[in-house]
Design a protein around this motif. Structure first.
Motif, PDB file in Angstrom:
ATOM      1  N   PHE A  15       0.858  -1.186   0.000  1.00 33.55           N
ATOM      2  CA  PHE A  15       0.000   0.000   0.000  1.00 33.55           C
ATOM      3  C   PHE A  15       0.895   1.237   0.000  1.00 33.55           C
ATOM      4  CE2 PHE A  15      -3.357   2.810   1.954  1.00 33.55           C
ATOM      5  CZ  PHE A  15      -4.280   2.645   0.924  1.00 33.55           C
ATOM      6  N   GLY A  16       1.869   1.225  -0.937  1.00 31.42           N
ATOM      7  CA  GLY A  16       2.741   2.381  -1.117  1.00 31.42           C
ATOM      8  C   GLY A  16       2.224   3.170  -2.306  1.00 31.42           C
ATOM      9  N   CYS A  17       3.159   3.718  -3.068  1.00 27.28           N
ATOM     10  CA  CYS A  17       2.801   4.548  -4.225  1.00 27.28           C
ATOM     11  C   CYS A  17       1.831   3.816  -5.168  1.00 27.28           C
ATOM     12  CB  CYS A  17       4.106   4.910  -4.938  1.00 27.28           C
ATOM     13  SG  CYS A  17       3.903   5.864  -6.409  1.00 27.28           S
ATOM     14  N   VAL A  18       2.180   2.603  -5.574  1.00 21.77           N
ATOM     15  CA  VAL A  18       1.366   1.895  -6.576  1.00 21.77           C
ATOM     16  C   VAL A  18       0.116   1.260  -5.929  1.00 21.77           C
ATOM     17  CG1 VAL A  18       1.381   0.146  -8.377  1.00 21.77           C
ATOM     18  CG2 VAL A  18       3.455   1.419  -7.897  1.00 21.77           C
ATOM     19  N   ARG A  67       3.647  -4.285   5.685  1.00 19.33           N
ATOM     20  CA  ARG A  67       4.686  -4.802   6.575  1.00 19.33           C
ATOM     21  C   ARG A  67       4.720  -4.078   7.918  1.00 19.33           C
ATOM     22  NH1 ARG A  67      10.435  -4.166   3.896  1.00 19.33           N
ATOM     23  NH2 ARG A  67       9.429  -2.167   3.603  1.00 19.33           N
ATOM     24  N   ASP A  68       4.563  -2.744   7.880  1.00 12.12           N
ATOM     25  CA  ASP A  68       4.815  -1.900   9.051  1.00 12.12           C
ATOM     26  C   ASP A  68       3.513  -1.669   9.834  1.00 12.12           C
ATOM     27  OD1 ASP A  68       5.419   0.104  10.811  1.00 12.12           O
ATOM     28  OD2 ASP A  68       6.534   1.325   9.367  1.00 12.12           O
ATOM     29  N   LYS A  78       2.799   2.242  10.903  1.00 16.02           N
ATOM     30  CA  LYS A  78       2.640   3.324   9.917  1.00 16.02           C
ATOM     31  C   LYS A  78       1.212   3.883   9.939  1.00 16.02           C
ATOM     32  CE  LYS A  78       5.231   3.114   5.798  1.00 16.02           C
ATOM     33  NZ  LYS A  78       5.426   2.602   4.443  1.00 16.02           N
ATOM     34  N   ARG A 129      -2.038   5.125   8.236  1.00 13.85           N
ATOM     35  CA  ARG A 129      -2.665   4.748   6.948  1.00 13.85           C
ATOM     36  C   ARG A 129      -3.879   5.631   6.690  1.00 13.85           C
ATOM     37  NH1 ARG A 129       1.149   1.023   4.974  1.00 13.85           N
ATOM     38  NH2 ARG A 129       1.851  -0.199   6.741  1.00 13.85           N
ATOM     39  N   ILE A 165       4.520  -4.835  -3.799  1.00 13.04           N
ATOM     40  CA  ILE A 165       5.408  -4.501  -2.693  1.00 13.04           C
ATOM     41  C   ILE A 165       6.799  -4.150  -3.236  1.00 13.04           C
ATOM     42  CG2 ILE A 165       4.115  -6.024  -1.132  1.00 13.04           C
ATOM     43  CD1 ILE A 165       6.531  -7.889  -1.078  1.00 13.04           C
ATOM     44  N   LYS A 203       9.353  -5.264 -11.775  1.00 11.80           N
ATOM     45  CA  LYS A 203      10.168  -5.637 -12.963  1.00 11.80           C
ATOM     46  C   LYS A 203      11.426  -6.391 -12.601  1.00 11.80           C
ATOM     47  CE  LYS A 203      10.447  -1.104 -11.892  1.00 11.80           C
ATOM     48  NZ  LYS A 203       9.513  -0.011 -11.859  1.00 11.80           N
ATOM     49  N   GLY A 245       4.571   6.731 -11.219  1.00 11.24           N
ATOM     50  CA  GLY A 245       3.622   7.532 -10.452  1.00 11.24           C
ATOM     51  C   GLY A 245       2.429   6.705 -10.027  1.00 11.24           C
TER      52      GLY A 245
HETATM   53  N1  LIG Z   1       6.379   3.913  -7.905  1.00 17.44           N
HETATM   54  C1  LIG Z   1       6.190   3.744  -9.206  1.00 17.44           C
HETATM   55  O1  LIG Z   1       5.915   4.695  -9.928  1.00 17.44           O
HETATM   56  C2  LIG Z   1       6.300   2.374  -9.817  1.00 17.44           C
HETATM   57  C3  LIG Z   1       6.073   2.237 -11.196  1.00 17.44           C
HETATM   58  C4  LIG Z   1       6.120   0.960 -11.768  1.00 17.44           C
HETATM   59  C5  LIG Z   1       6.395  -0.132 -10.970  1.00 17.44           C
HETATM   60  N2  LIG Z   1       6.659   0.031  -9.639  1.00 17.44           N
HETATM   61  C6  LIG Z   1       6.924  -1.178  -8.842  1.00 17.44           C
HETATM   62  O2  LIG Z   1       5.823  -1.373  -7.972  1.00 17.44           O
HETATM   63  C7  LIG Z   1       6.258  -1.980  -6.760  1.00 17.44           C
HETATM   64  C8  LIG Z   1       5.829  -1.116  -5.579  1.00 17.44           C
HETATM   65  O3  LIG Z   1       6.458   0.150  -5.699  1.00 17.44           O
HETATM   66  P1  LIG Z   1       5.993   1.405  -4.814  1.00 17.44           P
HETATM   67  O4  LIG Z   1       6.613   2.585  -5.464  1.00 17.44           O
HETATM   68  O5  LIG Z   1       4.524   1.392  -4.609  1.00 17.44           O
HETATM   69  O6  LIG Z   1       6.765   1.104  -3.443  1.00 17.44           O
HETATM   70  P2  LIG Z   1       6.564   1.854  -2.049  1.00 17.44           P
HETATM   71  O7  LIG Z   1       5.853   3.142  -2.226  1.00 17.44           O
HETATM   72  O8  LIG Z   1       7.894   1.850  -1.385  1.00 17.44           O
HETATM   73  O9  LIG Z   1       5.591   0.878  -1.233  1.00 17.44           O
HETATM   74  C9  LIG Z   1       5.954  -0.432  -0.953  1.00 17.44           C
HETATM   75  C10 LIG Z   1       4.849  -1.153  -0.223  1.00 17.44           C
HETATM   76  O10 LIG Z   1       5.270  -2.523  -0.076  1.00 17.44           O
HETATM   77  C11 LIG Z   1       5.052  -2.923   1.262  1.00 17.44           C
HETATM   78  N3  LIG Z   1       6.012  -3.966   1.599  1.00 17.44           N
HETATM   79  C12 LIG Z   1       7.361  -3.944   1.439  1.00 17.44           C
HETATM   80  N4  LIG Z   1       7.892  -5.119   1.824  1.00 17.44           N
HETATM   81  C13 LIG Z   1       6.861  -5.886   2.242  1.00 17.44           C
HETATM   82  C14 LIG Z   1       6.763  -7.198   2.753  1.00 17.44           C
HETATM   83  N5  LIG Z   1       7.857  -7.945   2.940  1.00 17.44           N
HETATM   84  N6  LIG Z   1       5.530  -7.676   3.046  1.00 17.44           N
HETATM   85  C15 LIG Z   1       4.416  -6.922   2.867  1.00 17.44           C
HETATM   86  N7  LIG Z   1       4.446  -5.661   2.387  1.00 17.44           N
HETATM   87  C16 LIG Z   1       5.659  -5.159   2.087  1.00 17.44           C
HETATM   88  C17 LIG Z   1       5.273  -1.653   2.074  1.00 17.44           C
HETATM   89  O11 LIG Z   1       4.645  -1.838   3.318  1.00 17.44           O
HETATM   90  P3  LIG Z   1       4.562  -0.674   4.424  1.00 17.44           P
HETATM   91  O12 LIG Z   1       3.525   0.281   3.896  1.00 17.44           O
HETATM   92  O13 LIG Z   1       4.135  -1.367   5.645  1.00 17.44           O
HETATM   93  O14 LIG Z   1       5.932  -0.064   4.477  1.00 17.44           O
HETATM   94  C18 LIG Z   1       4.581  -0.614   1.176  1.00 17.44           C
HETATM   95  O15 LIG Z   1       3.201  -0.573   1.418  1.00 17.44           O
HETATM   96  C19 LIG Z   1       7.781  -2.137  -6.896  1.00 17.44           C
HETATM   97  O16 LIG Z   1       8.061  -3.410  -7.387  1.00 17.44           O
HETATM   98  C20 LIG Z   1       8.142  -1.093  -7.930  1.00 17.44           C
HETATM   99  O17 LIG Z   1       9.319  -1.434  -8.639  1.00 17.44           O
HETATM  100  C21 LIG Z   1       6.605   1.247  -9.058  1.00 17.44           C
END
Ligand SMILES: NC(=O)c1ccc[n+]([C@@H]2O[C@H](COP(=O)([O-])OP(=O)(O)OC[C@H]3O[C@@H](n4cnc5c(N)ncnc54)[C@H](OP(=O)(O)O)[C@@H]3O)[C@@H](O)[C@H]2O)c1
Length: 419
Positions: free
Chosen positions: A14-17, A39-40, A43, A45, A72, A97, A295
């Motif tokens: 539940f991060g950016c994506v 995970r956290d 945090k 929400r 994640i 990816k 984004g």
């Molecule tokens: N950001 C982009 O624009 C974008 C674009 C294309 C693809 N992606 C891909 O999409 C994926 C997510 O990216 P994001 O930018 O959304 O990352 P992010 O904002 O850092 O959020 C990561 C999320 O994953 C959760 N998480 C991490 N490790 C975990 C675990 N072991 N068990 C359960 N939950 C876990 C985190 O939990 P907490 O909230 O508890 O910390 C958080 O909610 C990545 O693979 C990234 O490469 C991202």
């Protein structure tokens, strides 16, 4: 088409994506979010506590869930989740990816063995539907080349250097503040993220599963204002370009390199966090797709498109994969003998002439660095690039028609202007 009515989705992350997907799903009240695994526990929400679980098994073993979205940031845990879902014959979509490109052969085999489905459009170029385009429209037509700007963070930084004269550190800080670059930006600026994406593109466009070490890769970390000014004096912009192309021997070449692009290329006009992908097909000719490559909402939109397609029964068919008699994927030969023309600026002048250059023009000697334009075999550059990078070198690809003399002249013009 099957209706999504009453379907239940389990979301990991539940991060950016993840939040982006949750937002866009508000437009689809027929799809019910069962729970979100994060995970956290501490945090804060934007959703009530009961919406979340901290145990992946609570989602993975819930038989009432129709499909999963794995979003994640931890590639190892992501692989465990995707593997377990596919071994249970389930449907899962992912944006990771790195995890998918490094484990593609296994993930395809798991789908074949257990009948599950994995879609990952959001992993490549955010909102641009490149994988579905390659599968659905170019599944049979031979492609010559697929190339483009596949990483929004580095493109944002390069645009700011070029258009606003910011320093690399200032542009990186801006990209991080806007959420385009990770706190540890190595994957983006080092070209690894683009490498993961071009590997996935190569699988769908050419049926090739490549190892990262087979790909010629250099990033933008060591770019200087001088490099930008030199490109400007030549009428070009520097972009991080990833490409997969068939050469004259019909062998595949893959690379991720800073590249001088000129106004006759669509990539010249891809700015800030946007991505652009160009296709060269044998019969359809040239095509170009441009859109937001990262984004929350653009990526959430791509995940939503995968969720809808998966619920309607869509699977990738990997139409260009070639198998041997044991049903194992045949490797596509990678070509290493072609020549490349590159610009290099390095802090270790003594190392540069030792490389096996075919043609070499050196210039810009100073106490700090030296520059050169050289022609070199692809396989020689692949072999020597790690050593070159250790000399804090910036390497950029030049079009074959740009001569060493032109670059030296442009460099002289830059120096005169600065004086
Ligand atoms: N950001 C982009 O624009 C974008 C674009 C294309 C693809 N992606 C891909 O999409 C994926 C997510 O990216 P994001 O930018 O959304 O990352 P992010 O904002 O850092 O959020 C990561 C999320 O994953 C959760 N998480 C991490 N490790 C975990 C675990 N072991 N068990 C359960 N939950 C876990 C985190 O939990 P907490 O909230 O508890 O910390 C958080 O909610 C990545 O693979 C990234 O490469 C991202």
């Amino acid at each position: 088409m099957k209706s999504n009515s009453g379907k239940r989705i389990g979301i990991f992350g539940f991060g950016c994506v993840g939040q982006g997907l949750h937002d866009v799903l508000q437009d689809n009240p027929h799809l019910h979010v069962a729970k979100i695994c994060v995970r956290d526990k501490e945090k804060l929400r934007t959703l009530p506590k009961h919406s979340f679980t901290y145990d992946p098994q609570e989602l993975l073993q819930d038989e009432s869930i129709d499909l999963f979205a794995e979003l994640i940031s931890d590639p190892k845990e992501a692989l465990q989740i995707v593997r377990q879902a596919l071994e249970a014959g389930k449907t899962i979509v992912s944006a990771n990816k790195k995890m998918i490109s490094e484990n593609l052969t296994e993930l395809v085999a798991l789908q074949q063995e257990f009948g599950g489905t994995l879609l990952y459009e959001a992993a490549v170029c955010g909102s641009i539907p490149i994988l579905r385009t390659l599968e659905a429209y170019y599944g049979n037509e031979p492609l010559q080349e697929v190339s483009g700007i596949l990483n929004g963070s580095s493109n944002y930084i390069l645009t700011k250097l070029d258009a606003e004269g910011l320093s690399y550190d200032e542009a990186l800080a801006q990209a991080q503040a806007l959420g385009f670059a990770e706190a540890d930006p190595t994957l983006d600026v080092g070209g690894y993220d683009a490498l993961h994406k071009i590997s996935l593109i190569a699988a769908h466009a050419f049926g090739a599963v490549v190892k990262p070490e087979q790909v010629l890769r250099s990033g933008i970390q060591h770019i200087s204002k001088g490099d930008i000014h030199l490109a400007q004096a030549l009428g070009a912009r520097i972009r991080l370009v990833a490409s997969a192309r068939l050469n004259k021997n019909n062998n595949l070449e893959l690379q991720v390199l800073p590249t001088l692009v000129f106004p006759d290329s669509e990539l010249y006009y891809v700015e800030a966090e946007f991505n652009g992908v160009q296709l060269q097909a044998r019969y359809a000719g040239d095509q170009f797709l441009k859109g937001r490559g990262a984004g929350s909402h653009p990526t959430g939109s791509a995940v939503w498109a995968d969720v809808s397609a998966a619920l309607a029964g869509y699977k990738y068919s990997y139409p260009k994969f070639r198998y041997n008699d044991e049903e194992q994927l045949k490797p596509v030969p990678l070509e290493e003998d072609d020549e490349l023309k590159v610009y290099v600026r390095s802090t270790m002048p003594e190392l540069l002439p030792q490389l096996p250059w075919k043609e070499l023009t050196t210039f810009g000697y100073s106490a700090k660095s030296t520059q050169l334009v050289g022609t070199i075999n692809r396989k020689d550059l692949l072999q020597h690039l790690p050593a070159l990078k250790q000399t804090i070198a910036f390497v950029a690809l030049l079009p074959a028609q740009v001569s060493g003399e032109q670059v030296v002249q442009a460099s002289g013009a830059v120096l005169e202007e600065a004086a």
